[in-house]
Design an enzyme around this catalytic site. Structure first.
Site, PDB file in Angstrom:
ATOM      1  N   HIS A  60      -1.032  15.074  44.560  1.00 15.36           N
ATOM      2  CA  HIS A  60      -1.824  14.139  43.754  1.00 15.36           C
ATOM      3  C   HIS A  60      -3.290  14.569  43.830  1.00 15.36           C
ATOM      4  O   HIS A  60      -3.936  14.716  42.806  1.00 15.36           O
ATOM      5  CB  HIS A  60      -1.652  12.690  44.243  1.00 15.36           C
ATOM      6  CG  HIS A  60      -2.390  11.683  43.396  1.00 15.36           C
ATOM      7  ND1 HIS A  60      -2.145  10.343  43.419  1.00 15.36           N
ATOM      8  CD2 HIS A  60      -3.394  11.840  42.494  1.00 15.36           C
ATOM      9  CE1 HIS A  60      -2.944   9.708  42.559  1.00 15.36           C
ATOM     10  NE2 HIS A  60      -3.722  10.601  41.997  1.00 15.36           N
ATOM     11  N   GLU A 114      -8.903  14.999  38.613  1.00 15.40           N
ATOM     12  CA  GLU A 114      -9.000  15.092  40.080  1.00 15.40           C
ATOM     13  C   GLU A 114     -10.272  15.818  40.496  1.00 15.40           C
ATOM     14  O   GLU A 114     -10.931  15.435  41.460  1.00 15.40           O
ATOM     15  CB  GLU A 114      -7.750  15.785  40.643  1.00 15.40           C
ATOM     16  CG  GLU A 114      -6.489  14.927  40.545  1.00 15.40           C
ATOM     17  CD  GLU A 114      -6.601  13.606  41.315  1.00 15.40           C
ATOM     18  OE1 GLU A 114      -6.938  13.625  42.496  1.00 15.40           O
ATOM     19  OE2 GLU A 114      -6.345  12.540  40.705  1.00 15.40           O
ATOM     20  N   HIS A 118     -12.925  13.558  42.381  1.00 17.82           N
ATOM     21  CA  HIS A 118     -12.920  13.812  43.832  1.00 17.82           C
ATOM     22  C   HIS A 118     -13.564  15.155  44.201  1.00 17.82           C
ATOM     23  O   HIS A 118     -14.365  15.235  45.130  1.00 17.82           O
ATOM     24  CB  HIS A 118     -11.482  13.793  44.370  1.00 17.82           C
ATOM     25  CG  HIS A 118     -10.740  12.534  44.038  1.00 17.82           C
ATOM     26  ND1 HIS A 118     -10.949  11.354  44.697  1.00 17.82           N
ATOM     27  CD2 HIS A 118      -9.775  12.270  43.121  1.00 17.82           C
ATOM     28  CE1 HIS A 118     -10.152  10.409  44.202  1.00 17.82           C
ATOM     29  NE2 HIS A 118      -9.425  10.939  43.239  1.00 17.82           N
TER      30      HIS A 118
HETATM   31  P1  AMP Z   1      -7.012   8.972  41.225  1.00 10.46           P
HETATM   32  O1  AMP Z   1      -8.028   8.473  40.196  1.00 10.46           O
HETATM   33  O2  AMP Z   1      -7.298  10.304  41.783  1.00 10.46           O
HETATM   34  O3  AMP Z   1      -6.706   7.922  42.255  1.00 10.46           O
HETATM   35  O4  AMP Z   1      -5.677   9.162  40.389  1.00 10.46           O
HETATM   36  C1  AMP Z   1      -5.124   8.094  39.687  1.00 10.46           C
HETATM   37  C2  AMP Z   1      -4.890   8.507  38.267  1.00 10.46           C
HETATM   38  O5  AMP Z   1      -4.087   9.677  38.259  1.00 10.46           O
HETATM   39  C3  AMP Z   1      -4.122   7.439  37.501  1.00 10.46           C
HETATM   40  O6  AMP Z   1      -4.628   7.409  36.160  1.00 10.46           O
HETATM   41  C4  AMP Z   1      -2.694   7.963  37.529  1.00 10.46           C
HETATM   42  O7  AMP Z   1      -1.928   7.516  36.424  1.00 10.46           O
HETATM   43  C5  AMP Z   1      -2.923   9.443  37.465  1.00 10.46           C
HETATM   44  N1  AMP Z   1      -1.848  10.240  38.069  1.00 10.46           N
HETATM   45  C6  AMP Z   1      -1.337  10.137  39.297  1.00 10.46           C
HETATM   46  N2  AMP Z   1      -0.396  11.069  39.500  1.00 10.46           N
HETATM   47  C7  AMP Z   1      -0.318  11.773  38.352  1.00 10.46           C
HETATM   48  C8  AMP Z   1       0.467  12.884  37.928  1.00 10.46           C
HETATM   49  N3  AMP Z   1       1.376  13.480  38.715  1.00 10.46           N
HETATM   50  N4  AMP Z   1       0.266  13.344  36.682  1.00 10.46           N
HETATM   51  C9  AMP Z   1      -0.660  12.789  35.872  1.00 10.46           C
HETATM   52  N5  AMP Z   1      -1.414  11.754  36.196  1.00 10.46           N
HETATM   53  C10 AMP Z   1      -1.252  11.248  37.436  1.00 10.46           C
END
Ligand code: AMP
Length: 236
Positions: A60, A114, A118
């Protein structure tokens, strides 16, 4: 003389602006997700255009964290995601960091999210190429599926004790981890994400400086991709 002062003043101001954009942090959470659970959680997902992911944990992200448990985010808009800087990593990215977002795509949107959210907060330690490279290396180092299988815990749709899962991972990687659960379409609590603490160079696993609270039932399901989980409800 006046112009030298002017140049020095300008230099000083630009240094201040630059250093205010370099975020500090204390450690990383390396977060892996059990991909069938991501599809199951909202009953649907889309497999990447590059093909259905293998039955495995996927990355992730690698998230900078402060010891006071704040998560810096979106730290430097002057350093946007640039796929040209990681072309050599592309096939590993597709294998180990697959997107499951809809509509179906090749993953760049997820990786850009990402990085922008981050990765830009870890620029004091890692440039863009290093950020993705160390994250992929962590996935190679921590084979969660193998570690669980070694303890007889398999993605067969059965329920396993949280204690047994945590113990198996601790035995396999030498550190405690945080487990996050979600509910499947039938309302069963299931294994979803695993948070592993990593030092700020992104290379060594460490004991977590503090405990992140995530709630799971005592017994949780560890399942396979369902036959009809691909659909259209996860979006970035
Ligand atoms: P974060 O903002 O880093 O906490 O990631 C959360 C976001 O990433 C949310 O919009 C999730 O729907 C998306 N997300 C999480 N895992 C995946 C994945 N494997 N593929 C695409 N989007 C993802």
């Amino acid at each position: 003389m006046k112009s030298i002062y002017f140049i020095l003043l300008n230099l000083f101001i630009s240094q201040c602006i630059l250093s205010s954009q370099v975020q500090t942090f204390d450690f990383f959470y390396f977060v892996q997700q059990w991909q069938p659970a991501l599809c199951d959680k909202k009953a649907a997902c889309c497999y990447p255009t590059t093909g259905k992911p293998a039955l495995d944990f996927g990355i992730h992200g690698l998230w900078p964290v402060n010891n006071n448990h704040t998560f810096p985010s979106f730290c430097n808009e002057n350093s946007p995601f640039d796929e040209n800087q990681i072309l050599d990593l592309m096939s590993d990215m597709q294998k180990d960091w697959p997107t499951l977002a809809c509509p179906k795509n090749n993953g760049k949107k997820f990786w850009a999210h990402e990085w922008n959210k981050h990765g830009t907060c870890s620029l004091s330690m890692l440039d863009m190429h290093s950020y993705f490279q160390v994250t992929l290396a962590l996935k190679e180092k921590v084979n969660l599926l193998q570690v669980l299988k070694n303890a007889g815990i398999r993605p067969d749709g059965r329920s396993y004790g949280m204690k047994a899962i945590k113990e198996a991972i601790k035995n396999g990687i030498g550190h405690d981890v945080v487990i996050e659960c979600s509910n499947d379409v039938f309302g069963n609590n299931q294994l979803f994400q695993v948070y592993i603490c990593v030092d700020k160079t992104g290379s060594d696993l460490i004991e977590c400086p503090m405990i992140l609270k995530r709630k799971c039932d005592e017994n949780i399901v560890f399942g396979d991709f369902g036959s009809d989980t691909e659909g259209s409800s996860i979006s970035l």
